[in-house]
Design a protein around this motif. Sequence first.
Motif, PDB file in Angstrom:
ATOM      1  N   LYS A   1       0.821  -1.214   0.000  1.00 42.08           N
ATOM      2  CA  LYS A   1       0.000   0.000   0.000  1.00 42.08           C
ATOM      3  C   LYS A   1       0.851   1.258   0.000  1.00 42.08           C
ATOM      4  CE  LYS A   1      -3.627   2.456   2.498  1.00 42.08           C
ATOM      5  NZ  LYS A   1      -2.906   3.747   2.456  1.00 42.08           N
TER       6      LYS A   1
ATOM      7  N   ASP B   1       0.880   4.225  -2.858  1.00 39.26           N
ATOM      8  CA  ASP B   1       0.643   5.632  -2.529  1.00 39.26           C
ATOM      9  C   ASP B   1       1.769   6.519  -3.056  1.00 39.26           C
ATOM     10  OD1 ASP B   1      -1.702   4.958  -1.272  1.00 39.26           O
ATOM     11  OD2 ASP B   1      -0.876   5.018   0.766  1.00 39.26           O
TER      12      ASP B   1
ATOM     13  N   ARG C   1       1.522   6.955  -6.905  1.00 39.22           N
ATOM     14  CA  ARG C   1       0.567   7.995  -7.289  1.00 39.22           C
ATOM     15  C   ARG C   1       1.125   9.389  -7.008  1.00 39.22           C
ATOM     16  NH1 ARG C   1      -3.746   4.329  -5.132  1.00 39.22           N
ATOM     17  NH2 ARG C   1      -5.098   3.747  -6.884  1.00 39.22           N
TER      18      ARG C   1
ATOM     19  N   ASP D   1      -4.573  10.959  -8.572  1.00 32.81           N
ATOM     20  CA  ASP D   1      -5.336  10.519  -7.413  1.00 32.81           C
ATOM     21  C   ASP D   1      -5.848   9.098  -7.620  1.00 32.81           C
ATOM     22  OD1 ASP D   1      -7.517  10.673  -9.138  1.00 32.81           O
ATOM     23  OD2 ASP D   1      -8.239  12.574  -8.328  1.00 32.81           O
ATOM     24  N   ASP D   2      -6.713   8.630  -6.699  1.00 34.50           N
ATOM     25  CA  ASP D   2      -7.152   7.240  -6.754  1.00 34.50           C
ATOM     26  C   ASP D   2      -8.155   6.969  -7.868  1.00 34.50           C
ATOM     27  OD1 ASP D   2      -9.322   8.563  -5.703  1.00 34.50           O
ATOM     28  OD2 ASP D   2      -9.579   7.241  -3.970  1.00 34.50           O
TER      29      ASP D   2
ATOM     30  N   ARG E   1      -7.944  -1.086  -3.009  1.00 35.48           N
ATOM     31  CA  ARG E   1      -7.336   0.253  -2.944  1.00 35.48           C
ATOM     32  C   ARG E   1      -6.625   0.640  -4.239  1.00 35.48           C
ATOM     33  NH1 ARG E   1      -2.270  -1.427  -2.282  1.00 35.48           N
ATOM     34  NH2 ARG E   1      -1.980  -3.423  -1.238  1.00 35.48           N
ATOM     35  N   VAL E   2      -6.364  -0.308  -5.139  1.00 33.10           N
ATOM     36  CA  VAL E   2      -5.686   0.047  -6.391  1.00 33.10           C
ATOM     37  C   VAL E   2      -6.615  -0.007  -7.600  1.00 33.10           C
ATOM     38  CG1 VAL E   2      -3.445  -0.705  -5.522  1.00 33.10           C
ATOM     39  CG2 VAL E   2      -4.815  -2.290  -6.890  1.00 33.10           C
TER      40      VAL E   2
ATOM     41  N   HIS F   1     -10.284   1.172  -9.526  1.00 33.45           N
ATOM     42  CA  HIS F   1     -11.023   2.431  -9.563  1.00 33.45           C
ATOM     43  C   HIS F   1     -12.076   2.422  -8.452  1.00 33.45           C
ATOM     44  CE1 HIS F   1     -13.715   5.600 -10.996  1.00 33.45           C
ATOM     45  NE2 HIS F   1     -12.709   6.032 -11.735  1.00 33.45           N
ATOM     46  N   PRO F   2     -12.159   3.481  -7.622  1.00 33.32           N
ATOM     47  CA  PRO F   2     -13.020   3.447  -6.432  1.00 33.32           C
ATOM     48  C   PRO F   2     -14.497   3.279  -6.724  1.00 33.32           C
ATOM     49  CG  PRO F   2     -12.163   5.669  -6.809  1.00 33.32           C
ATOM     50  CD  PRO F   2     -11.423   4.753  -7.725  1.00 33.32           C
TER      51      PRO F   2
END
Length: 213
Positions: free
Chosen positions: A47, A51, A54, A60-61, A110-111, A113-114
Amino acid sequence: MAQYFEVHPDNPQQRLLKQAAALLSSGGIVAVPTDSSYALACHLDDKAAADRLRQIRGVDDKHHLTLLCRDLAELASYARVDNRAFRLLKSGTPGPYTFILEATREVPRRVSHPQRKTIGLRVPDHRALQELLALHGAPLLATTLIPPGETLPMNDAAAIRARFERVLAAVVDAGACPLEPTTVLDLTPMGQGGEPVLVRQGRGDPAALGVSL
């Protein structure tokens, strides 16, 4: 300070790639050559590394990161692929294409697309990178090396080292790469009977995959 591994593009030195693979496994961000431009890569399950990836890239996420896979079988473990999409993937791998697909549970949330729960996947046609992936033993999380605020990717390893040596663990120099990112195709509409959507025109020709613009 970034380590610098100068490898032959067609017959890369295994001892140097093993050192780069060890840095990736320990959480480092490594600039790697591809069949499009250079990319930033890190361990998929780290993680903190994701981060930092990026942060260096300035995204961003909601920006689709990409999994660099060794082959189509490995790609299919991380994405839901029906027969129609599989035929298109088979015609475009290995090659300078990134495919957006629905992520499986093998992809950390978390990686992906949200909102869409999708991920970019590709199989690069580059000998040194393929051997690095084999030594690492798993896909790498990656993004095209486009500096923040710029539009063109970087393709010169020495320039990458000079600019990012304080934030990268290493640069793998296999010579200049093409100065173009991948072509990005969103294949998720195919699951509902739709057609692939061209997200970005890059080095790969969509027509070669039967995709009309």
